[in-house]
Design an enzyme around this catalytic site. Structure first.
Site, PDB file in Angstrom:
ATOM      1  N   HIS A 164       0.838  -1.199   0.000  1.00 17.36           N
ATOM      2  CA  HIS A 164       0.000   0.000   0.000  1.00 17.36           C
ATOM      3  C   HIS A 164       0.874   1.251   0.000  1.00 17.36           C
ATOM      4  CE1 HIS A 164      -3.533   2.471   0.836  1.00 17.36           C
ATOM      5  NE2 HIS A 164      -2.711   3.200   1.574  1.00 17.36           N
ATOM      6  N   ASP A 204     -14.806   3.172   7.988  1.00 20.08           N
ATOM      7  CA  ASP A 204     -13.758   4.098   7.514  1.00 20.08           C
ATOM      8  C   ASP A 204     -14.297   4.990   6.405  1.00 20.08           C
ATOM      9  OD1 ASP A 204     -11.021   5.143   6.992  1.00 20.08           O
ATOM     10  OD2 ASP A 204     -11.387   4.123   5.097  1.00 20.08           O
ATOM     11  N   ARG A 234     -14.242  13.399   7.745  1.00 18.16           N
ATOM     12  CA  ARG A 234     -12.916  14.027   7.927  1.00 18.16           C
ATOM     13  C   ARG A 234     -12.602  14.962   6.764  1.00 18.16           C
ATOM     14  NH1 ARG A 234      -9.142   9.228   7.923  1.00 18.16           N
ATOM     15  NH2 ARG A 234      -7.512  10.795   8.036  1.00 18.16           N
ATOM     16  N   SER A 289      -7.197   4.530   9.459  1.00 18.26           N
ATOM     17  CA  SER A 289      -7.994   4.444   8.235  1.00 18.26           C
ATOM     18  C   SER A 289      -7.340   3.464   7.250  1.00 18.26           C
ATOM     19  CB  SER A 289      -8.093   5.847   7.616  1.00 18.26           C
ATOM     20  OG  SER A 289      -8.513   5.794   6.291  1.00 18.26           O
ATOM     21  N   LYS A 338      -8.428  -1.015   6.411  1.00 18.10           N
ATOM     22  CA  LYS A 338      -8.707  -1.620   5.110  1.00 18.10           C
ATOM     23  C   LYS A 338      -7.676  -2.712   4.789  1.00 18.10           C
ATOM     24  CE  LYS A 338      -8.801   2.589   3.692  1.00 18.10           C
ATOM     25  NZ  LYS A 338      -8.967   3.958   3.275  1.00 18.10           N
TER      26      LYS A 338
HETATM   27  N1  URA Z   1      -5.686   7.221   2.755  1.00 21.08           N
HETATM   28  C1  URA Z   1      -6.636   6.594   3.491  1.00 21.08           C
HETATM   29  O1  URA Z   1      -7.108   5.519   3.124  1.00 21.08           O
HETATM   30  N2  URA Z   1      -7.014   7.179   4.631  1.00 21.08           N
HETATM   31  C2  URA Z   1      -6.531   8.352   5.079  1.00 21.08           C
HETATM   32  O2  URA Z   1      -6.912   8.804   6.127  1.00 21.08           O
HETATM   33  C3  URA Z   1      -5.551   8.977   4.294  1.00 21.08           C
HETATM   34  C4  URA Z   1      -5.148   8.379   3.129  1.00 21.08           C
END
Ligand code: URA
Length: 445
Positions: free
Chosen positions: A82, A161, A168, A183, A187
């Protein structure tokens, strides 16, 4: 448990218990907690932070708000990758095929671009026919057969999220290390891989502009992953200037292919190989040096390109368009940006390049907006290069001519030049594991 009391506790710097965090996340997803109270809580976190234990519990509560993918039907040790986002960041298109060509197993769920940063799913959709919405069965079958597949993230993955991020985004609470870390990791943990490699970008084009912040984010995510039982490693990579020369969708696919067939920009190749080698280390294929050699061989022998072509074919994409970039979407209009004086390029502001590419149609301001696959910016110079007045700095590409004006306006001071070249910092700045932070690594630019 009254939400009012939880907000008050966080506002005063208290640590929420696992039960309190669980009820907060569940209550928000169910709709029992209204947006205004969740917003107040998020702002309290922005100011007060979260302890490591709280951040971990918040992550797990978000992970458990939806489905967790069970990858056990796919044999082998699965590694996820990621990136925290960047400009010209097409490393996934190179790293996964390299990893798969070395025998690695990479089932990857990716996202779309937003704002100045691009997304892997958008880039892949520039390949005619490429399908980014795969059923779970199809996804599993392709990974089993080819060692890799890239699909869009399902809406059932960490829905908490999704809902919290939307809030947010409009309450100026995105840039909080515990909130970003939880966050992303909610995932990644729900996606089910056995180990996770994180590319934490740092610089003008990244979420984290400064190295100390990026290190804190990396350490926080590594701690969350390890506490959840997944071996997690993070590389800090430079995103002060765009990675490679291409920023867009079709042109980024073409550039990734160049690296896969043995050419392409050196910085992109260096970062991609470092990431691939670390995925191989995580999957137990040996020490770093051994894995770095395996990764380099996968590129030089063409095996990584073969793996990429097999994935494209398996996902319905036109492999002939991968082999001949002219068959990828082409922009109707092109404009050249030229140097206004002589000198060495000392800085190319990645965020401005990303915003200008978005203005040309290559990215979206809001989720759900469509994008122009052919639009983007192709750099002709990189930091350290000498330019003469009137020389080409970049090409702007779009299908809507009226977009050039805004892109030019954003780019007005994106390129800086000086009398002397500045010393570039390493492309890979640090490697963060549970045990330690190693700083270094390769320069490559
Ligand atoms: N990418 C995400 O998935 N979440 C965040 O808070 C910032 C970047």
């Amino acid at each position: 448990m009254r939400m009012f009391d939880l907000i008050t506790k966080k506002k005063r710097g208290g640590e929420l218990t696992v039960e309190e965090i669980g009820s907060l996340v569940r209550g928000f997803v169910k709709g029992d907690i209204p947006d205004e109270q969740m917003s107040a809580f998020l702002m309290a976190v922005w100011f007060q932070g979260m302890t490591e234990r709280e951040t971990g519990n918040f992550t797990l509560a978000m992970r458990d708000s939806g489905d967790c993918v069970d990858l056990s039907a796919i044999s082998g040790f699965k590694v996820d990758k990621h990136s925290t986002g960047g400009v010209g960041d097409k490393t996934t298109l190179i790293v996964l095929p390299v990893f798969a060509a070395c025998g690695g197993v990479a089932p990857k769920m990716s996202g779309r671009g937003l704002g100045h940063t691009g997304g892997t799913i958008d880039k892949l959709e520039a390949i005619p026919g490429f399908r980014t919405t795969l059923s779970e069965t199809e996804f599993f079958e392709i990974v089993k057969r080819e060692g890799l597949a890239i699909t869009g993230q399902s809406a059932e993955l960490a829905p908490a999220d999704k809902k919290i991020y939307a809030l947010r985004d409009v309450t100026a609470t995105v840039d909080s290390i515990p909130l970003i870390a939880s966050s992303i990791m909610s995932k990644k943990l729900a996606a089910g891989a056995d180990a996770i490699l994180l590319d934490v970008t740092v610089g003008s084009g990244a979420f984290m502009k400064e190295v100390p912040d990026a290190l804190r984010l990396a350490e926080t995510m590594v701690a969350i992953g390890e506490a959840a039982g997944k071996h997690t490693v993070a590389l800090l990579t430079d995103m002060d200037a765009p990675l490679g020369l291409a920023v867009g969708n079709a042109i980024e696919v073409a550039e990734a292919v160049q690296v896969l067939i043995g050419s392409g920009p050196e910085d992109l190749k260096t970062v991609s190989l470092a990431l691939a080698a670390n995925m191989l280390v995580l999957s137990g294929q040996g020490e770093y040096e051994v894995c770095a050699e395996k990764a380099a061989n996968a590129l030089s022998t063409g095996l990584a390109f073969d793996a990429f072509c097999r994935m494209v074919a398996a996902q319905g994409g036109d492999v002939s368009a991968v082999k001949d970039a002219c068959k990828l979407p082409q922009a109707a209009y092109k404009e050249t940006v030229r140097a206004t004086g002589d000198g060495y390029i000392t800085h190319i502001d990645a965020e401005k390049i990303g915003l200008a590419a978005m203005a040309l149609g290559a990215g979206r301001e809001k989720q759900g907006e469509s994008i122009d696959m052919a639009a983007g910016i192709y750099l002709k110079k990189k930091p350290g290069d000498f330019v003469r007045e009137g020389e080409e700095l970049a090409f702007l590409l779009t299908n809507e001519q009226e977009r050039f004006a805004m892109a030019r306006f954003i780019l007005a001071d994106a390129f800086r030049a000086g009398e002397k070249p500045t010393e570039g910092r390493p492309l890979v700045l640090a490697r963060v594991t549970r045990e330690r932070i190693e700083t270094y690594l390769s320069t490559g630019r």
